[in-house]
Design an enzyme around this catalytic site. Sequence first.
Site, mmCIF file in Angstrom:
data_model
loop_
_atom_site.group_PDB
_atom_site.id
_atom_site.type_symbol
_atom_site.label_atom_id
_atom_site.label_comp_id
_atom_site.label_asym_id
_atom_site.label_seq_id
_atom_site.Cartn_x
_atom_site.Cartn_y
_atom_site.Cartn_z
ATOM 1 N N ARG A 49 0.856 -1.180 0.000
ATOM 2 C CA ARG A 49 0.000 0.000 0.000
ATOM 3 C C ARG A 49 0.895 1.234 0.000
ATOM 4 O O ARG A 49 1.971 1.242 0.597
ATOM 5 C CB ARG A 49 -0.922 0.033 1.233
ATOM 6 C CG ARG A 49 -2.097 -0.919 1.154
ATOM 7 C CD ARG A 49 -3.099 -0.490 0.088
ATOM 8 N NE ARG A 49 -4.321 -1.264 0.106
ATOM 9 C CZ ARG A 49 -4.536 -2.355 -0.618
ATOM 10 N NH1 ARG A 49 -3.563 -2.818 -1.386
ATOM 11 N NH2 ARG A 49 -5.693 -2.990 -0.571
ATOM 12 N N GLU A 85 -3.997 7.516 -5.263
ATOM 13 C CA GLU A 85 -3.935 6.820 -6.548
ATOM 14 C C GLU A 85 -5.072 7.325 -7.429
ATOM 15 O O GLU A 85 -6.227 7.195 -7.043
ATOM 16 C CB GLU A 85 -4.064 5.304 -6.347
ATOM 17 C CG GLU A 85 -2.880 4.702 -5.630
ATOM 18 C CD GLU A 85 -3.037 3.231 -5.302
ATOM 19 O OE1 GLU A 85 -2.062 2.609 -4.845
ATOM 20 O OE2 GLU A 85 -4.160 2.693 -5.504
ATOM 21 N N HIS A 113 -1.369 0.392 -9.648
ATOM 22 C CA HIS A 113 -1.993 -0.584 -8.754
ATOM 23 C C HIS A 113 -2.676 -1.697 -9.547
ATOM 24 O O HIS A 113 -3.882 -1.938 -9.439
ATOM 25 C CB HIS A 113 -2.998 0.101 -7.826
ATOM 26 C CG HIS A 113 -3.251 -0.679 -6.570
ATOM 27 N ND1 HIS A 113 -3.701 -0.090 -5.415
ATOM 28 C CD2 HIS A 113 -3.121 -1.996 -6.272
ATOM 29 C CE1 HIS A 113 -3.852 -1.010 -4.460
ATOM 30 N NE2 HIS A 113 -3.501 -2.184 -4.974
#
Length: 326
Positions: free
Chosen positions: A242, A271, A290
């Site tokens: 993360r 993000e 991601h």
Amino acid sequence: MDQDKPWALISELGEGVYTEDITDIMKQHFHLISHKEFLQNPQLQGPKIQALFLWNACPDAEPSLLTSLPLLKVVANGGVGIDHLDVPYINSLGVKVTNTPGVVSDATADMAMGLLLASARKIVEGHRVATDPNTFSVPEGMMGVEVTGSTMGIIGMGDIGLKIARRARGFEMKILYHNRNRRSPEDEASVGASYCQNIDDLLRQSDFVVLAVNLSPETRGLISHRQLSLMKPTSTLVNISRGLVVDQDALVQALRSGMIRAAALDVTYPEPLPRDHPLLGLPNVLITPHIGTDTYTTTRKMVQLMVENAVAAVKGLPIPNEVRPK
């Protein structure tokens, strides 16, 4: 008939991750309604919904949404991380929370090695050079670093971390790891890993530091100025956990100053990053959006497990992957 099935709310229909073949898995057990459709008449739709499927934290399981779903029985999250969910609050509403551990491990471990290799061997830069119509020779600065025989330090030796170690062993890497709990001697022997009780020892020795921890109050900001200063100036930080595990301001400073060689990140905060964020302008950073679990095979497995969890919750059966407050 479809209307006789329990209703489930999802972020979208027929686009993004929820392609037709994926939604077909859900439609076998649920009548689906998209968040956009729901917002057109929440008073009418809300009382029908018993399951909420989350993907990439969408739709946002905020109190205003949850309290508009009086029959909700389960929030089924796609993925392992549930840092975007207030589990105690959701449970206080009589709603279960589930996730999808295990099925994401292989794809995420592959991504970690992909980022490591791409950064070490400057694969993205090489592609740009090879496809640039104005470049006819390899420019200076394309020399990479050796992966085979180097030392990998894995912080977080859960299922994903162990799978990363197995891949690293194929590159004849020396493997160090730090974990809240030490793995069994059998696990250590299976990948040739050595335990570092002190994270500082791992940081000092590793050529590649790979972060594979869950986000928690203990791991938030785990890698900051002090930790980066302990790493080798030739080392690379790889993060597939993360974004908030790393102090990004400290990382920018470390990369600019040459404190570490490079960083390869599949996760950031936020993000996506703002387009003017300094990380985006650094030549020694590789960032992907991601996508660690984004393969067709893994996505199907995740959705199938989300559905199994949700069906069990709706029927009042034992839930395969319930997340409980710690």
